[in-house]
Motif scaffolding. Structure first.
Motif, mmCIF file in Angstrom:
data_model
loop_
_atom_site.group_PDB
_atom_site.id
_atom_site.type_symbol
_atom_site.label_atom_id
_atom_site.label_comp_id
_atom_site.label_asym_id
_atom_site.label_seq_id
_atom_site.Cartn_x
_atom_site.Cartn_y
_atom_site.Cartn_z
ATOM 1 N N GLN A 138 2.021 -13.894 -6.376
ATOM 2 C CA GLN A 138 1.573 -13.045 -5.275
ATOM 3 C C GLN A 138 2.110 -11.625 -5.404
ATOM 4 O O GLN A 138 1.436 -10.667 -5.059
ATOM 5 C CB GLN A 138 2.024 -13.618 -3.934
ATOM 6 N N ILE A 139 3.319 -11.509 -5.900
ATOM 7 C CA ILE A 139 3.971 -10.206 -6.017
ATOM 8 C C ILE A 139 3.388 -9.384 -7.157
ATOM 9 O O ILE A 139 3.221 -8.167 -7.039
ATOM 10 C CB ILE A 139 5.501 -10.390 -6.202
ATOM 11 N N VAL A 140 3.064 -10.019 -8.270
ATOM 12 C CA VAL A 140 2.609 -9.286 -9.438
ATOM 13 C C VAL A 140 1.208 -8.695 -9.236
ATOM 14 O O VAL A 140 0.865 -7.685 -9.848
ATOM 15 C CB VAL A 140 2.698 -10.165 -10.709
ATOM 16 N N THR A 141 0.421 -9.289 -8.341
ATOM 17 C CA THR A 141 -0.948 -8.813 -8.120
ATOM 18 C C THR A 141 -1.010 -7.350 -7.673
ATOM 19 O O THR A 141 -1.716 -6.554 -8.301
ATOM 20 C CB THR A 141 -1.692 -9.733 -7.129
ATOM 21 N N LEU A 178 8.383 -0.114 -4.753
ATOM 22 C CA LEU A 178 8.432 -0.518 -3.350
ATOM 23 C C LEU A 178 7.155 -0.138 -2.613
ATOM 24 O O LEU A 178 6.631 -0.920 -1.821
ATOM 25 C CB LEU A 178 9.652 0.101 -2.660
ATOM 26 N N ARG A 179 6.625 1.051 -2.888
ATOM 27 C CA ARG A 179 5.386 1.473 -2.217
ATOM 28 C C ARG A 179 4.191 0.640 -2.660
ATOM 29 O O ARG A 179 3.261 0.432 -1.882
ATOM 30 C CB ARG A 179 5.132 2.957 -2.463
ATOM 31 N N ALA A 180 4.203 0.158 -3.902
ATOM 32 C CA ALA A 180 3.114 -0.710 -4.369
ATOM 33 C C ALA A 180 3.087 -2.007 -3.571
ATOM 34 O O ALA A 180 2.027 -2.580 -3.326
ATOM 35 C CB ALA A 180 3.277 -1.014 -5.852
ATOM 36 N N ILE A 181 4.246 -2.461 -3.140
ATOM 37 C CA ILE A 181 4.351 -3.710 -2.386
ATOM 38 C C ILE A 181 4.223 -3.471 -0.880
ATOM 39 O O ILE A 181 3.490 -4.161 -0.186
ATOM 40 C CB ILE A 181 5.694 -4.420 -2.688
ATOM 41 N N GLU A 182 4.937 -2.490 -0.370
ATOM 42 C CA GLU A 182 5.023 -2.259 1.076
ATOM 43 C C GLU A 182 3.969 -1.302 1.628
ATOM 44 O O GLU A 182 3.720 -1.306 2.828
ATOM 45 C CB GLU A 182 6.409 -1.677 1.442
ATOM 46 N N GLY A 183 3.419 -0.443 0.776
ATOM 47 C CA GLY A 183 2.654 0.682 1.306
ATOM 48 C C GLY A 183 3.672 1.745 1.679
ATOM 49 O O GLY A 183 4.593 2.031 0.924
ATOM 50 N N SER A 184 3.578 2.274 2.849
ATOM 51 C CA SER A 184 4.530 3.290 3.299
ATOM 52 C C SER A 184 5.912 2.673 3.523
ATOM 53 O O SER A 184 6.027 1.525 3.969
ATOM 54 C CB SER A 184 4.046 3.920 4.596
ATOM 55 N N THR A 224 11.063 -9.502 1.552
ATOM 56 C CA THR A 224 11.482 -10.290 0.397
ATOM 57 C C THR A 224 10.616 -9.944 -0.807
ATOM 58 O O THR A 224 11.111 -9.876 -1.930
ATOM 59 C CB THR A 224 11.383 -11.793 0.721
ATOM 60 N N LYS A 225 9.327 -9.700 -0.570
ATOM 61 C CA LYS A 225 8.430 -9.335 -1.673
ATOM 62 C C LYS A 225 8.941 -8.086 -2.389
ATOM 63 O O LYS A 225 8.889 -8.015 -3.611
ATOM 64 C CB LYS A 225 6.998 -9.103 -1.172
ATOM 65 N N SER A 226 9.412 -7.106 -1.637
ATOM 66 C CA SER A 226 9.931 -5.888 -2.257
ATOM 67 C C SER A 226 11.177 -6.159 -3.077
ATOM 68 O O SER A 226 11.327 -5.649 -4.186
ATOM 69 C CB SER A 226 10.258 -4.839 -1.194
ATOM 70 N N ARG A 227 12.069 -6.952 -2.532
ATOM 71 C CA ARG A 227 13.294 -7.278 -3.262
ATOM 72 C C ARG A 227 12.967 -8.017 -4.549
ATOM 73 O O ARG A 227 13.521 -7.726 -5.609
ATOM 74 C CB ARG A 227 14.235 -8.098 -2.374
ATOM 75 N N TYR A 228 12.051 -8.973 -4.463
ATOM 76 C CA TYR A 228 11.676 -9.742 -5.639
ATOM 77 C C TYR A 228 10.869 -8.907 -6.624
ATOM 78 O O TYR A 228 10.957 -9.128 -7.832
ATOM 79 C CB TYR A 228 10.902 -10.990 -5.240
ATOM 80 N N ALA A 229 10.088 -7.963 -6.135
ATOM 81 C CA ALA A 229 9.317 -7.087 -7.031
ATOM 82 C C ALA A 229 10.262 -6.266 -7.904
ATOM 83 O O ALA A 229 10.018 -6.094 -9.107
ATOM 84 C CB ALA A 229 8.391 -6.172 -6.231
ATOM 85 N N LEU A 230 11.339 -5.774 -7.325
ATOM 86 C CA LEU A 230 12.315 -5.023 -8.117
ATOM 87 C C LEU A 230 12.958 -5.926 -9.163
ATOM 88 O O LEU A 230 13.171 -5.520 -10.311
ATOM 89 C CB LEU A 230 13.384 -4.397 -7.219
ATOM 90 N N ARG A 231 13.255 -7.159 -8.792
ATOM 91 C CA ARG A 231 13.845 -8.102 -9.752
ATOM 92 C C ARG A 231 12.861 -8.445 -10.864
ATOM 93 O O ARG A 231 13.232 -8.496 -12.039
ATOM 94 C CB ARG A 231 14.307 -9.361 -9.018
#
Length: 149
Positions: free
Chosen positions: A44-47, A80-86, A5-12
């Motif tokens: 949390q996502i923006v950090t 996505l990589r900033a949030i998920e890593g690989s 969800t963090k990745s989806r919201y990061a894109l938004r």
């Protein structure tokens, strides 16, 4: 690979920032209201996005977050990589060198490596500018978020 969800919201979040003129700061509260996302979750996502330099924070009454480069210069992949890593589909492809002791004998490794290539090619081909163009326009007195364009 199932994206969080963090990745989806990061894109938004990033697409919302992209809708503004370069250098314009936007509060997370405004993005939270417009996207109907939890303000605490956006914090949390923006950090991690700020940590890798994709966004910059500005303090003060006109503070908020802004992009550090033009929307066309971002890819969905880097966000996505900033949030998920690989984003590799299997753990042994998640680092520069495959350290799996079975990699020499793994007959499915070429399949997973091919899938990894396809995923990365696609997410690196989509720009933030393209994502932001898909955002619905905000109308004067928009009832969904109470903002004015």
């Amino acid at each position: 690979m199932k994206f969080s969800t963090k990745s989806r919201y990061a894109l938004r979040l990033m697409a919302e920032l992209a809708r503004y003129a370069p250098g314009t700061t936007v509060s997370l509260k405004e993005i939270s209201e417009r996207q109907q996302l939890s303000l605490k979750y956006l914090e949390q996502i923006v950090t991690p996005l700020a940590r890798v330099g994709l966004v910059k924070s500005e303090r003060g009454s006109q503070g908020g977050y802004r992009l550090t480069k033009a929307p066309a210069d971002y890819t969905a992949g880097e966000i996505l990589r900033a949030i998920e890593g690989s984003v590799a589909p299997i753990p042994c492809l998640g680092s520069e060198t495959n350290e799996c002791p079975m990699s020499d004998q793994c007959f499915t490794l070429p399949f997973w490596a091919g899938l990894d290539d396809v995923i990365n090619q696609y997410i690196d081909s989509v720009t933030l500018e393209q994502l932001a163009q898909s955002l619905p326009a905000v109308k004067e007195g928009c009832g969904c978020c109470g903002t004015k364009s």
